[in-house]
Write a protein that holds these residues in place. Structure first.
Motif, PDB file in Angstrom:
ATOM      1  N   GLN A 127       0.824  -1.211   0.000  1.00  0.00           N
ATOM      2  CA  GLN A 127       0.000   0.000   0.000  1.00  0.00           C
ATOM      3  C   GLN A 127       0.855   1.257   0.000  1.00  0.00           C
ATOM      4  O   GLN A 127       0.533   2.233  -0.681  1.00  0.00           O
ATOM      5  CB  GLN A 127      -0.927  -0.013   1.211  1.00  0.00           C
ATOM      6  CG  GLN A 127      -2.070  -1.013   1.115  1.00  0.00           C
ATOM      7  CD  GLN A 127      -2.858  -1.104   2.408  1.00  0.00           C
ATOM      8  OE1 GLN A 127      -2.284  -1.098   3.497  1.00  0.00           O
ATOM      9  NE2 GLN A 127      -4.180  -1.192   2.293  1.00  0.00           N
TER      10      GLN A 127
ATOM     11  N   MET B 287      -1.859  11.266   1.711  1.00  0.00           N
ATOM     12  CA  MET B 287      -3.276  11.455   1.431  1.00  0.00           C
ATOM     13  C   MET B 287      -3.849  10.214   0.749  1.00  0.00           C
ATOM     14  O   MET B 287      -4.949   9.746   1.088  1.00  0.00           O
ATOM     15  CB  MET B 287      -3.481  12.703   0.565  1.00  0.00           C
ATOM     16  CG  MET B 287      -3.170  14.003   1.297  1.00  0.00           C
ATOM     17  SD  MET B 287      -3.088  15.465   0.225  1.00  0.00           S
ATOM     18  CE  MET B 287      -4.817  15.680  -0.197  1.00  0.00           C
ATOM     19  N   HIS B 288      -3.115   9.672  -0.210  1.00  0.00           N
ATOM     20  CA  HIS B 288      -3.555   8.440  -0.881  1.00  0.00           C
ATOM     21  C   HIS B 288      -3.537   7.266   0.092  1.00  0.00           C
ATOM     22  O   HIS B 288      -4.467   6.443   0.106  1.00  0.00           O
ATOM     23  CB  HIS B 288      -2.645   8.133  -2.077  1.00  0.00           C
ATOM     24  CG  HIS B 288      -2.791   9.076  -3.227  1.00  0.00           C
ATOM     25  ND1 HIS B 288      -3.976   9.253  -3.903  1.00  0.00           N
ATOM     26  CD2 HIS B 288      -1.893   9.902  -3.827  1.00  0.00           C
ATOM     27  CE1 HIS B 288      -3.814  10.153  -4.869  1.00  0.00           C
ATOM     28  NE2 HIS B 288      -2.559  10.557  -4.847  1.00  0.00           N
TER      29      HIS B 288
ATOM     30  N   LEU C 209      -3.834   7.276   3.403  1.00  0.00           N
ATOM     31  CA  LEU C 209      -4.876   7.355   4.419  1.00  0.00           C
ATOM     32  C   LEU C 209      -6.206   6.829   3.875  1.00  0.00           C
ATOM     33  O   LEU C 209      -6.955   6.148   4.590  1.00  0.00           O
ATOM     34  CB  LEU C 209      -5.034   8.795   4.913  1.00  0.00           C
ATOM     35  CG  LEU C 209      -6.004   9.001   6.083  1.00  0.00           C
ATOM     36  CD1 LEU C 209      -5.556   8.214   7.309  1.00  0.00           C
ATOM     37  CD2 LEU C 209      -6.121  10.479   6.429  1.00  0.00           C
ATOM     38  N   GLU C 210      -6.497   7.133   2.616  1.00  0.00           N
ATOM     39  CA  GLU C 210      -7.727   6.629   2.007  1.00  0.00           C
ATOM     40  C   GLU C 210      -7.724   5.102   1.960  1.00  0.00           C
ATOM     41  O   GLU C 210      -8.757   4.457   2.161  1.00  0.00           O
ATOM     42  CB  GLU C 210      -7.889   7.193   0.593  1.00  0.00           C
ATOM     43  CG  GLU C 210      -8.205   8.679   0.539  1.00  0.00           C
ATOM     44  CD  GLU C 210      -8.449   9.160  -0.870  1.00  0.00           C
ATOM     45  OE1 GLU C 210      -8.338   8.327  -1.804  1.00  0.00           O
ATOM     46  OE2 GLU C 210      -8.749  10.347  -1.061  1.00  0.00           O
ATOM     47  N   MET C 211      -6.558   4.518   1.699  1.00  0.00           N
ATOM     48  CA  MET C 211      -6.458   3.058   1.590  1.00  0.00           C
ATOM     49  C   MET C 211      -6.662   2.354   2.927  1.00  0.00           C
ATOM     50  O   MET C 211      -7.263   1.278   2.982  1.00  0.00           O
ATOM     51  CB  MET C 211      -5.078   2.674   1.039  1.00  0.00           C
ATOM     52  CG  MET C 211      -4.804   3.090  -0.369  1.00  0.00           C
ATOM     53  SD  MET C 211      -3.126   2.561  -0.843  1.00  0.00           S
ATOM     54  CE  MET C 211      -2.918   3.421  -2.388  1.00  0.00           C
TER      55      MET C 211
ATOM     56  N   TRP D  50      -8.053   3.699   5.834  1.00  0.00           N
ATOM     57  CA  TRP D  50      -9.107   4.217   6.701  1.00  0.00           C
ATOM     58  C   TRP D  50     -10.195   3.154   6.878  1.00  0.00           C
ATOM     59  O   TRP D  50     -10.671   2.567   5.913  1.00  0.00           O
ATOM     60  CB  TRP D  50      -9.708   5.474   6.094  1.00  0.00           C
ATOM     61  CG  TRP D  50     -10.613   6.227   7.021  1.00  0.00           C
ATOM     62  CD1 TRP D  50     -11.974   6.151   7.082  1.00  0.00           C
ATOM     63  CD2 TRP D  50     -10.226   7.188   8.013  1.00  0.00           C
ATOM     64  NE1 TRP D  50     -12.455   7.000   8.051  1.00  0.00           N
ATOM     65  CE2 TRP D  50     -11.412   7.645   8.636  1.00  0.00           C
ATOM     66  CE3 TRP D  50      -9.001   7.700   8.433  1.00  0.00           C
ATOM     67  CZ2 TRP D  50     -11.411   8.592   9.660  1.00  0.00           C
ATOM     68  CZ3 TRP D  50      -8.994   8.644   9.449  1.00  0.00           C
ATOM     69  CH2 TRP D  50     -10.178   9.079  10.046  1.00  0.00           C
TER      70      TRP D  50
ATOM     71  N   LEU E 280     -14.045  10.556   7.462  1.00  0.00           N
ATOM     72  CA  LEU E 280     -12.853  11.096   6.803  1.00  0.00           C
ATOM     73  C   LEU E 280     -13.151  12.424   6.125  1.00  0.00           C
ATOM     74  O   LEU E 280     -12.301  13.328   6.116  1.00  0.00           O
ATOM     75  CB  LEU E 280     -12.315  10.089   5.784  1.00  0.00           C
ATOM     76  CG  LEU E 280     -11.021  10.461   5.062  1.00  0.00           C
ATOM     77  CD1 LEU E 280      -9.903  10.778   6.037  1.00  0.00           C
ATOM     78  CD2 LEU E 280     -10.589   9.328   4.114  1.00  0.00           C
ATOM     79  N   ASN E 281     -14.346  12.569   5.567  1.00  0.00           N
ATOM     80  CA  ASN E 281     -14.698  13.831   4.908  1.00  0.00           C
ATOM     81  C   ASN E 281     -14.751  14.982   5.912  1.00  0.00           C
ATOM     82  O   ASN E 281     -14.317  16.098   5.616  1.00  0.00           O
ATOM     83  CB  ASN E 281     -16.047  13.701   4.195  1.00  0.00           C
ATOM     84  CG  ASN E 281     -15.951  12.839   2.948  1.00  0.00           C
ATOM     85  OD1 ASN E 281     -14.928  12.833   2.277  1.00  0.00           O
ATOM     86  ND2 ASN E 281     -17.019  12.122   2.650  1.00  0.00           N
TER      87      ASN E 281
ATOM     88  N   ARG F 116     -11.242  16.075   6.803  1.00  0.00           N
ATOM     89  CA  ARG F 116     -10.617  16.883   5.746  1.00  0.00           C
ATOM     90  C   ARG F 116     -11.013  18.357   5.832  1.00  0.00           C
ATOM     91  O   ARG F 116     -10.336  19.207   5.250  1.00  0.00           O
ATOM     92  CB  ARG F 116     -10.993  16.336   4.372  1.00  0.00           C
ATOM     93  CG  ARG F 116     -10.370  14.981   4.022  1.00  0.00           C
ATOM     94  CD  ARG F 116     -10.586  14.689   2.553  1.00  0.00           C
ATOM     95  NE  ARG F 116     -10.030  13.417   2.144  1.00  0.00           N
ATOM     96  CZ  ARG F 116     -10.762  12.343   1.842  1.00  0.00           C
ATOM     97  NH1 ARG F 116     -12.085  12.409   1.921  1.00  0.00           N
ATOM     98  NH2 ARG F 116     -10.187  11.221   1.463  1.00  0.00           N
TER      99      ARG F 116
ATOM    100  N   TYR G 123      -6.268  17.233   9.823  1.00  0.00           N
ATOM    101  CA  TYR G 123      -5.985  16.343   8.682  1.00  0.00           C
ATOM    102  C   TYR G 123      -4.476  16.155   8.505  1.00  0.00           C
ATOM    103  O   TYR G 123      -3.995  15.031   8.353  1.00  0.00           O
ATOM    104  CB  TYR G 123      -6.620  16.945   7.426  1.00  0.00           C
ATOM    105  CG  TYR G 123      -6.554  16.086   6.186  1.00  0.00           C
ATOM    106  CD1 TYR G 123      -6.728  14.715   6.246  1.00  0.00           C
ATOM    107  CD2 TYR G 123      -6.338  16.665   4.937  1.00  0.00           C
ATOM    108  CE1 TYR G 123      -6.698  13.934   5.095  1.00  0.00           C
ATOM    109  CE2 TYR G 123      -6.313  15.893   3.781  1.00  0.00           C
ATOM    110  CZ  TYR G 123      -6.489  14.530   3.866  1.00  0.00           C
ATOM    111  OH  TYR G 123      -6.452  13.772   2.734  1.00  0.00           O
TER     112      TYR G 123
END
Length: 206
Positions: A145, A163-164, A166-168, A170, A175-176, A179, A185
């Motif tokens: 990852q 940033m990429h 954290l999306e993977m 989470w 999360l929104n 941000r 964040y």
């Protein structure tokens, strides 16, 4: 004392090829700044010099960090952040070194990325991260990852890989909503870089 008309066109001065607003804000403008930027820092030296600064957001921080990576000094980094957050003020704040340093002393703690409280939840095999009232759960990022996130950050932008990533990883939390608070964040983005395996092995020299 000259009264500022609420419909007056703001005046600017030029310093180092950049333009900076010198006209103080109206009550309505200051309220709008607070709505837009969340917080506004106001300084007054008691001698007629007033200054309004906003808190830097993620885009401003990324630009400053990118310049720092290109070989800029810590002082350059501070200057870029400070001037990027300028809303209004007298030119004296940029011309007088004493005034400038006095403002920086108050500004620097205001832009520090907050520490994140990290706790490993063994029963869930997840990490719980807390910062500024936000709570989220993430998985430990795998090497695969991390590599994928790094590849996605094709422009090598500061925080881009995180940033990429954290999306993977989470798993739980909004999360929104996170941000929406740039500093919370950024705190999370910095924290996930430190997530390590819980397994411990000993390497013995023979």
């Amino acid at each position: 004392m000259t009264k500022i008309q609420e419909n007056a066109t703001p005046e600017f001065f030029t310093h180092g090829e950049q333009k900076y607003r010198t006209t103080p804000p109206t009550v309505e403008e200051e309220a709008q700044w607070k709505t837009t930027f969340g917080e506004v820092l106001v300084a007054d030296d008691g001698a007629g010099h007033k200054l309004w600064l906003r808190r830097p957001d993620l885009p401003i921080m990324r630009v400053a960090i990118a310049q720092f990576r290109k070989g800029k000094t810590t002082i350059d980094f501070e200057d870029l952040l400070f001037k990027s957050c300028w809303l209004a003020g007298n030119e004296a704040w940029l011309v007088s070194e004493d005034l400038y340093e006095a403002a920086l002393n108050e500004f620097e703690p205001w832009v520090e990325i907050p520490d994140v409280e990290t706790r490993f939840l063994a029963d869930e095999n997840l990490y719980e991260l807390k910062v500024k009232g936000f709570v989220g759960k993430v998985a430990k990022p795998s090497r695969k990852q991390r590599k994928q996130a790094e590849k996605r950050n094709t422009a090598n932008k500061p925080f881009g890989t995180e940033m990429h990533l954290l999306e993977m990883i989470w798993r739980e939390g909004d999360l929104n909503e996170l941000r929406q608070d740039d500093f919370a964040y950024m705190g999370m983005l910095a924290a996930i870089q430190e997530l390590k395996t819980q397994k411990i092995v000993e390497l013995v020299k023979k």
